[in-house]
Design an enzyme around this catalytic site. Structure first.
Site, PDB file in Angstrom:
ATOM      1  N   GLU A 145       5.909   8.707   5.896  1.00  0.00           N
ATOM      2  CA  GLU A 145       5.299   8.108   4.700  1.00  0.00           C
ATOM      3  C   GLU A 145       6.084   6.866   4.335  1.00  0.00           C
ATOM      4  O   GLU A 145       7.319   6.853   4.417  1.00  0.00           O
ATOM      5  CB  GLU A 145       5.324   9.111   3.544  1.00  0.00           C
ATOM      6  CG  GLU A 145       4.856   8.544   2.208  1.00  0.00           C
ATOM      7  CD  GLU A 145       4.964   9.567   1.078  1.00  0.00           C
ATOM      8  OE1 GLU A 145       4.865  10.776   1.355  1.00  0.00           O
ATOM      9  OE2 GLU A 145       5.164   9.146  -0.087  1.00  0.00           O
ATOM     10  N   GLU A 199       5.889   1.755  -6.241  1.00  0.00           N
ATOM     11  CA  GLU A 199       5.934   3.055  -6.897  1.00  0.00           C
ATOM     12  C   GLU A 199       6.952   3.030  -8.034  1.00  0.00           C
ATOM     13  O   GLU A 199       7.983   2.380  -7.964  1.00  0.00           O
ATOM     14  CB  GLU A 199       6.309   4.147  -5.895  1.00  0.00           C
ATOM     15  CG  GLU A 199       6.208   5.560  -6.454  1.00  0.00           C
ATOM     16  CD  GLU A 199       6.482   6.626  -5.411  1.00  0.00           C
ATOM     17  OE1 GLU A 199       5.940   7.737  -5.571  1.00  0.00           O
ATOM     18  OE2 GLU A 199       7.233   6.352  -4.452  1.00  0.00           O
TER      19      GLU A 199
END
Length: 314
Positions: free
Chosen positions: A133, A138
Site C-alpha cells: 500500500e 493522508e
C-alpha cells in the site's frame, strides 16, 4: 473488483520504469471518474464512523458531483446520526484499472477538513498487505502536514532517503508496527487541511519504480514543473527536484512487496487513527470522536474533495 491493464501498457511500463520519463496512459476529469472508478459501498476497513454509499446513492444525495472540470466527493452534512445506526454517509472511490510501476499526478483544489475527518489519496494491492500500500495524501483532524506512508509485509525497511520531509519510522511491515508502516511528514504547511484549502490546493505526484517510491507536493502558486501543472502527455520526474518523501528500494525489494495497485480516494471519520481519544482531543477536538460526528452534521460542510483531474503515466 479490478481489471488488468492491456498487454501493450505493461510492455510500455517495463520500458518507462528504466528511465525517469513516463507516458500518459490514463486521464480522468469530471464524469470520467464515474466510469473509471467504482463507488465502494463496503464496511470501512479502518473501523470509521462512516457509511460508504454506492454510486446511485451518492449521485442522488449529491455526495458525488461532476462537471466538465470537477469531481466533488463529500460527506453528508445535514443528518444527526443515531448512535446505534450507520455512520455518516460518505464516498470511497477505487479505480477499475490497476498499475504497477507508474506515476500519478493529482490536481486537487480542496480536501476534507474538520474534527473527526480522515481523508486519503492512496493505492493498494487486492492481496493486502502482500501486494503493498502507498499512501500519498493522508491525515486526520486538520493536524499538521501531509503524511506519506508505505505498508508492506516483513523485510521492507527504508534507509538512505533523499527527501525534504521528516521520516517517521523506517520499518514498513504492518505486523511489527501495528499497521503504522513507514512514513514521512511533509515540511510544507500548505500540504494538508485548512491551509491547503486556503491556498487553493495544489498538486500531488507519486512515482513508483524499481528504485522505490517518491512523493512530491507543490502548492498552488509555487514553482510547479510545467509537465505537472499542464497534465502533459509525458513527464520527466528527474526534473521535479527532491521529493518530500523518498522510500528507496535499497533495503526493500519492490517486486516482492508491491503488486498491481488500484487507486483510491476516500473520506472516513474517527476509526483507528482519527478516533483515538488522545489524538482527537490532542488536535483540539471536543469530547469523543464518534459522538462529535453523530451530533454535529454542520461541522462537515467543508468535508469534501474537489479534484480538477488525475493523470497516470507508465
Amino acid at each position: 473488483m479490478f481489471s488488468a491493464r492491456p498487454f501493450l501498457a505493461f510492455a510500455a511500463l517495463t520500458t518507462s520504469a528504466l528511465a525517469a520519463t513516463y507516458s500518459q496512459v490514463d486521464s480522468y476529469v469530471g464524469s470520467q471518474f464515474l466510469s473509471g472508478f467504482q463507488h465502494m459501498a463496503i464496511a470501512d476497513p479502518t473501523d470509521g464512523r462512516v457509511n460508504y454509499v454506492d454510486q446511485a446513492t451518492a449521485l442522488q444525495k449529491n455526495l458525488t458531483f461532476t462537471s466538465d472540470s470537477t469531481l466533488i466527493i463529500r460527506a453528508d452534512d445535514t443528518t444527526v446520526l443515531d448512535a446505534s445506526g450507520p455512520g455518516r454517509d460518505s464516498v470511497r472511490l477505487m479505480s477499475n484499472n490497476v498499475y504497477e510501476n507508474h506515476v500519478t499526478v493529482w490536481n486537487i483544489r480542496h480536501m476534507p477538513q474538520g474534527c473527526g475527518t480522515w481523508p486519503a489519496v492512496w493505492e493498494f494491492g487486492q492481496d493486502w498487505p502482500n501486494q503493498g500500500e502507498i499512501d500519498i495524501l493522508e491525515g486526520v483532524n486538520d493536524q499538521g502536514t501531509d503524511q506519506a506512508t508505505l505498508h508492506t509485509t516483513a523485510g521492507c525497511t527504508v534507509t538512505g532517503a533523499q527527501q525534504t520531509g521528516s521520516a517517521v519510522g523506517t520499518d514498513c511491515d504492518v505486523y511489527t508496527t501495528g499497521n503504522s508502516g513507514c512514513s514521512t511528514l511533509s515540511s510544507q504547511a500548505t500540504s494538508y487541511g485548512p491551509t491547503f484549502n486556503a491556498n487553493g490546493g495544489g498538486f500531488y505526484a507519486m512515482e513508483r519504480s524499481n528504485s522505490g517510491v517518491k512523493v512530491w507536493f507543490w502548492p498552488r502558486g509555487s514553482a510547479i514543473p510545467s509537465d505537472v501543472a499542464n497534465g502533459a502527455t509525458s513527464v520527466d520526474t528527474d526534473n521535479w527536484g527532491t521529493p518530500f518523501a523518498d522510500f528507496p528500494s535499497t533495503t526493500c525489494d519492490m517486486a516482492s512487496h508491491f503488486g498491481p495497485h488500484n487507486l483510491v480516494i476516500n473520506l472516513t471519520f474517527c476509526g483507528d487513527w482519527a478516533g483515538i481519544a488522545s489524538i482527537f482531543n490532542g488536535d483540539g477536538c471536543p469530547g469523543d470522536c464518534a459522538t462529535y460526528v453523530n451530533q454535529n452534521p454542520g461541522a462537515f460542510t467543508n468535508a469534501y474533495f474537489d479534484v480538477a483531474w488525475l493523470k497516470i503515466y507508465e
